[in-house]
Scaffold this active site. Structure first.
Site, PDB file in Angstrom:
ATOM      1  N   GLU A   1       0.857  -1.192   0.000  1.00 63.02           N
ATOM      2  CA  GLU A   1       0.000   0.000   0.000  1.00 63.02           C
ATOM      3  C   GLU A   1       0.893   1.242   0.000  1.00 63.02           C
ATOM      4  O   GLU A   1       1.813   1.371   0.820  1.00 63.02           O
ATOM      5  CB  GLU A   1      -0.915  -0.007   1.234  1.00 63.02           C
ATOM      6  CG  GLU A   1      -1.863   1.185   1.242  1.00 63.02           C
ATOM      7  CD  GLU A   1      -3.167   0.918   1.998  1.00 63.02           C
ATOM      8  OE1 GLU A   1      -3.488  -0.253   2.285  1.00 63.02           O
ATOM      9  OE2 GLU A   1      -3.876   1.901   2.290  1.00 63.02           O
TER      10      GLU A   1
ATOM     11  N   ASN B   1      -3.389  -1.681   7.634  1.00 66.16           N
ATOM     12  CA  ASN B   1      -4.716  -2.161   7.230  1.00 66.16           C
ATOM     13  C   ASN B   1      -4.589  -3.677   7.161  1.00 66.16           C
ATOM     14  O   ASN B   1      -4.043  -4.227   6.200  1.00 66.16           O
ATOM     15  CB  ASN B   1      -5.104  -1.604   5.858  1.00 66.16           C
ATOM     16  CG  ASN B   1      -5.371  -0.109   5.921  1.00 66.16           C
ATOM     17  OD1 ASN B   1      -5.810   0.412   6.947  1.00 66.16           O
ATOM     18  ND2 ASN B   1      -5.104   0.578   4.834  1.00 66.16           N
TER      19      ASN B   1
ATOM     20  N   GLU C   1     -10.368   4.605   9.076  1.00 64.84           N
ATOM     21  CA  GLU C   1     -10.517   4.245   7.664  1.00 64.84           C
ATOM     22  C   GLU C   1     -11.036   2.816   7.495  1.00 64.84           C
ATOM     23  O   GLU C   1     -10.533   2.038   6.683  1.00 64.84           O
ATOM     24  CB  GLU C   1      -9.188   4.448   6.927  1.00 64.84           C
ATOM     25  CG  GLU C   1      -8.714   5.898   7.000  1.00 64.84           C
ATOM     26  CD  GLU C   1      -7.448   6.198   6.207  1.00 64.84           C
ATOM     27  OE1 GLU C   1      -6.633   5.284   6.023  1.00 64.84           O
ATOM     28  OE2 GLU C   1      -7.301   7.360   5.789  1.00 64.84           O
TER      29      GLU C   1
ATOM     30  N   ARG D   1     -11.194  17.515  10.283  1.00 61.06           N
ATOM     31  CA  ARG D   1     -10.351  16.323  10.450  1.00 61.06           C
ATOM     32  C   ARG D   1      -9.070  16.638  11.229  1.00 61.06           C
ATOM     33  O   ARG D   1      -8.575  15.798  11.984  1.00 61.06           O
ATOM     34  CB  ARG D   1     -10.026  15.770   9.053  1.00 61.06           C
ATOM     35  CG  ARG D   1      -8.996  14.682   9.032  1.00 61.06           C
ATOM     36  CD  ARG D   1      -8.977  14.008   7.672  1.00 61.06           C
ATOM     37  NE  ARG D   1      -7.745  13.261   7.488  1.00 61.06           N
ATOM     38  CZ  ARG D   1      -7.444  12.553   6.416  1.00 61.06           C
ATOM     39  NH1 ARG D   1      -8.303  12.508   5.402  1.00 61.06           N
ATOM     40  NH2 ARG D   1      -6.314  11.885   6.319  1.00 61.06           N
TER      41      ARG D   1
ATOM     42  N   LYS E   1       1.028  10.747  13.643  1.00 63.86           N
ATOM     43  CA  LYS E   1       1.571  11.309  12.400  1.00 63.86           C
ATOM     44  C   LYS E   1       2.074  12.728  12.671  1.00 63.86           C
ATOM     45  O   LYS E   1       1.475  13.457  13.457  1.00 63.86           O
ATOM     46  CB  LYS E   1       0.509  11.342  11.310  1.00 63.86           C
ATOM     47  CG  LYS E   1       0.173   9.967  10.756  1.00 63.86           C
ATOM     48  CD  LYS E   1      -0.653  10.042   9.478  1.00 63.86           C
ATOM     49  CE  LYS E   1      -1.010   8.630   9.040  1.00 63.86           C
ATOM     50  NZ  LYS E   1      -1.657   8.562   7.726  1.00 63.86           N
TER      51      LYS E   1
ATOM     52  N   ASP F   1      -2.305  14.371   6.937  1.00 57.39           N
ATOM     53  CA  ASP F   1      -1.847  13.094   6.392  1.00 57.39           C
ATOM     54  C   ASP F   1      -0.619  13.256   5.508  1.00 57.39           C
ATOM     55  O   ASP F   1      -0.721  13.094   4.290  1.00 57.39           O
ATOM     56  CB  ASP F   1      -2.997  12.449   5.594  1.00 57.39           C
ATOM     57  CG  ASP F   1      -2.758  10.973   5.350  1.00 57.39           C
ATOM     58  OD1 ASP F   1      -1.772  10.446   5.866  1.00 57.39           O
ATOM     59  OD2 ASP F   1      -3.575  10.360   4.646  1.00 57.39           O
TER      60      ASP F   1
ATOM     61  N   GLU G   1       4.020   9.048  -0.772  1.00 54.65           N
ATOM     62  CA  GLU G   1       2.617   9.029  -1.211  1.00 54.65           C
ATOM     63  C   GLU G   1       2.174  10.381  -1.763  1.00 54.65           C
ATOM     64  O   GLU G   1       1.577  10.451  -2.838  1.00 54.65           O
ATOM     65  CB  GLU G   1       1.722   8.619  -0.040  1.00 54.65           C
ATOM     66  CG  GLU G   1       0.244   8.683  -0.380  1.00 54.65           C
ATOM     67  CD  GLU G   1      -0.659   8.215   0.748  1.00 54.65           C
ATOM     68  OE1 GLU G   1      -0.147   7.844   1.822  1.00 54.65           O
ATOM     69  OE2 GLU G   1      -1.881   8.211   0.551  1.00 54.65           O
TER      70      GLU G   1
HETATM   71  C1  GCV Z   1      -2.360   2.390   5.342  1.00 54.15           C
HETATM   72  C2  GCV Z   1      -3.412   7.449   4.338  1.00 54.15           C
HETATM   73  C3  GCV Z   1      -3.093   6.523   3.197  1.00 54.15           C
HETATM   74  C4  GCV Z   1      -3.582   5.118   3.469  1.00 54.15           C
HETATM   75  C5  GCV Z   1      -2.956   4.643   4.787  1.00 54.15           C
HETATM   76  C6  GCV Z   1      -3.371   5.623   5.883  1.00 54.15           C
HETATM   77  C7  GCV Z   1      -2.759   5.276   7.225  1.00 54.15           C
HETATM   78  O1  GCV Z   1      -4.785   7.668   4.418  1.00 54.15           O
HETATM   79  O2  GCV Z   1      -3.651   7.030   2.011  1.00 54.15           O
HETATM   80  O3  GCV Z   1      -3.185   4.297   2.397  1.00 54.15           O
HETATM   81  O4  GCV Z   1      -3.368   3.339   5.090  1.00 54.15           O
HETATM   82  O5  GCV Z   1      -2.947   6.918   5.539  1.00 54.15           O
HETATM   83  O6  GCV Z   1      -1.791   5.922   7.590  1.00 54.15           O
HETATM   84  O7  GCV Z   1      -3.242   4.385   7.893  1.00 54.15           O
END
Ligand code: GCV
Length: 678
Positions: free
Chosen positions: A167, A210, A293, A343, A367, A372, A400
């Protein structure tokens, strides 16, 4: 379909190329140390000796490199023949001993000495010598700022239909898994572990946060295979962690509920965890993404996150394991029409009331920003507010939102700014020292022959390791280390060219993407390339609110969502005030008219036009530099970067065209520079 099954063994440069073994080779080496990692230390010297000669010697007085672990032996027998560097390093250690992972590196009269308290420190010292070469004269003291320095892999066991094998991975497939299994051949994992150890990383979580049903089973019937990975990481001082599904008791254990207050749920975690430690005695612990999520979590049962973490923490505690519990909790199904929900506020609202309520072996993983991993965000308010909880700061080495390893984007300067942020103003401690649970980052490697897709993206992995060891180190000096270690044959001109390409690449990326801290504007789903309104009318909570009059998110306490009020003084007032808010974050905190004048003297709309055009010019300039003399850069690396710069220029141009056209159409204000809109 099959090319991604292959794991590359190609010898493209890393910061530990074969030639760097020269730093340890052709030397007489004396090792006075015991401990499980000493065999790894010896193997490093053997590798160097095979390539460049050299030998182990019995007498310390005959040695050119000496490695001493003080912790597990009596006094070293010093005599007249003992090299001066040994005396110096031992004296330094005696007067102010290094911690378990630290070491002294001394050099005098052509003798290099590593003195450490443990075999782990000795390994770090030897790998330092390997990557950096001659230590210079005198004695250097090294020890990590924090004990936990970790990489999280978002690797799937099977290729996920949307997210792929990894991912947010841009470097091929998983190095750990293929076809629903742990790979049989873990040679690449071993080489990866060596790279990580050389920059001080000591923990790795191998699977995606995930946790889908296949990966959930890593905790149970796949344990023997997980243990094989742990066996490969262990000689490099790296402990393995697993991401686990909060609902494992129901998913794997057949229980009717995963309610963390139920004794049966505690018992399930206890038994599952005991079995993990039967297979992996040095298992690091669990990583949990809960109520986030779509992942299950304690909210299902009306429980808090502190309660949710409890059964896992209790199960791990007797074994010395820890829970990394992520604070990335927000409503991803929010109503975009509702301007009061923010958010950015969510993690603070969920976690700060729980400060002091988490078990001792829970690390709340936050984070670095409230949204994000955007190219620019303020720092997360949670990090400053949790004073009775162990906190780890999470970064994203995988790019990302910063060019997906197609764009060159060295993130060291971005991370440095974050690590140096002072919540309480200029006299307060830097954010780095609040990370009592250390640092975690999402890894960027895969089966790609260059490891990281973009060969220059290796610099981000290197920089994360080095900054997690020494958070206030200069990020450009770190980059210089990386350049010298990775391309040892470059001349001054080529090194200058590499700096010209990398030093300000983050600033360049920021110029041509979402402006002034507003974030996103990426294509939904895969997040590559521009789509200004891509997320604007969606439930994800990432909006810019551009209309005909202005743009930005009002997060003030007076008229907006109130997020600015989550900061302590002086930042609360600074972000609240449009006059005082730093330009680079103005659209994160304020909704402003297009003709609002920034501190720079430019209006917001003209800033958008100018920076986007500049950003494209910057990339064109990089292309020119890269096409110039690049002595000491191998042809495969050169060709890959050349090819990616073509894509970066195309993509930057696309961003520029779309952003300027979008804002021209919204505002009706023309570019004073006379450049075209479409
Ligand atoms: C692993 C963001 C990313 C997701 C990721 C999420 C997270 O939303 O787009 O892919 O999921 O962060 O940190 O859990």
């Amino acid at each position: 379909m099959t090319s991604h099954r292959k794991v590359s063994r190609a010898e493209h440069p890393t910061w530990l190329p074969k030639e760097s073994s020269r730093n340890l080779g052709d030397k007489r080496v004396h090792i006075a140390a015991t401990g499980p990692l000493v065999e790894t230390v010896r193997s490093e010297f053997r590798r160097a000796m095979r390539l460049f000669g050299g030998s182990f010697v019995e007498k310390i007085g005959d040695a050119e490199i000496v490695v001493i672990v003080t912790g597990d032996q009596g006094p070293v027998g010093l005599d007249d023949e003992t090299p001066a560097a040994v005396h110096e390093a031992l004296a330094a250690h005696a007067s102010e001993p290094v911690s378990a992972e630290g070491y002294f590196l001394a050099n005098r009269d052509s003798v290099s000495v590593i003195v450490a308290a443990t075999d782990r420190g000795a390994l770090y010292g030897v790998l330092d010598l390997l990557r950096s070469g001659e230590p210079g004269s005198g004695t250097r003291r090294e020890e990590p700022a924090h004990a936990i320095r970790m990489l999280d892999h978002w690797d799937n066991m099977t290729v996920h239909p949307v997210m792929g094998a990894v991912e947010r991975g841009y470097s091929g497939d998983s190095i750990f898994f293929a076809d629903g299994e742990v790979r049989r051949d873990l040679d690449r994992v071993s080489r990866y572990a060596r790279l990580l150890a050389s920059v001080g990383i000591n923990r790795v979580a191998i699977n995606n946060v995930n946790v889908h049903s296949t990966e959930a089973r890593l905790l149970t019937d796949k344990l023997p295979d997980v243990a094989r990975i742990a066996d490969v990481l262990r000689p490099w001082g790296i402990r393995l962690h697993l991401s686990v599904n909060f609902a494992s008791p129901t998913l794997l254990g057949g229980l009717a509920s995963a309610d963390p207050l139920l004794p049966a749920v505690h018992e399930w975690w206890r038994q599952a965890t005991d079995r993990v430690y039967d297979s992996i005695p040095d298992f690091g612990g669990y990583v949990v993404k809960a109520d986030s999520e779509g992942q299950p979590g304690p909210f299902t049962y009306g429980r808090t996150h502190a309660e949710g973490a409890e059964p896992l923490a209790v199960a791990l505690a007797p074994h010395g394991g820890i829970v990394h519990w992520r604070a990335f909790v927000y409503d991803h199904r929010q109503d975009w029409r509702d301007r009061s929900t923010d958010r950015a506020k969510a993690a603070f609202d969920h976690f700060v009331p729980l400060d002091g309520k988490f078990a001792d072996n829970v690390v709340v993983q936050v984070k670095h920003g409230p949204m994000d991993f955007q190219v620019r965000e303020p720092v997360s308010t949670v990090i400053g507010a949790l004073t009775k909880t162990t906190v780890a700061v999470e970064f994203q080495v995988t790019q990302e939102y910063t060019g997906q390893q197609k764009h060159v984007c060295y993130l060291g300067p971005a991370w440095s700014e974050i690590l140096r942020f002072r919540f309480g103003g200029s006299d307060a401690a830097p954010l780095a020292s609040l990370a009592t649970g250390g640092f975690v980052a999402v890894s960027n490697v895969g089966t790609d022959e260059f490891w990281t897709g973009h060969p220059l993206a290796q610099s981000n992995l290197y920089a994360f390791g080095r900054l997690s060891w020494e958070p206030l180190a200069d990020s450009i000096e770190i980059l210089d280390e990386w350049i010298r270690a990775t391309f040892p044959d470059t001349d001054d001109g080529t090194r200058a060219a590499l700096h010209a390409v990398l030093d300000s690449s983050w600033a360049t990326y920021e110029k041509y993407t979402a402006p002034l801290g507003v974030g996103f504007m990426v294509r939904p789903g895969h997040h590559y390339g521009p789509d200004v309104d891509g997320y604007e009318y969606t439930p994800w909570g990432t909006y810019h609110f551009a209309d005909r009059d202005g743009v930005g998110v009002d997060r003030t306490q007076t008229t907006g969502t109130g997020f600015a009020g989550q900061y302590p003084s002086p930042w609360r007032a600074r972000y609240e005030s449009l006059a005082e808010c730093p330009d680079e974050l103005v659209l994160f905190f304020h909704h402003v008219p297009y003709d609002h004048v920034l501190h720079s003297g430019s209006s917001v709309i003209q800033h958008i036009y100018d920076t986007h055009a500049d950003g494209v010019e910057d990339v064109a300039r990089l292309q020119g530099i890269w096409a110039g003399p690049t002595q000491g850069i191998d042809s495969a690396t050169h060709a890959r970067v050349t090819q990616l710069l073509v894509e970066q220029l195309r993509s930057a141009g696309e961003w520029n065209d779309q952003i300027r056209t979008y804002f021209f159409r919204k505002s009706g204000l023309a570019d004073a520079g006379g450049r075209p809109h479409f």
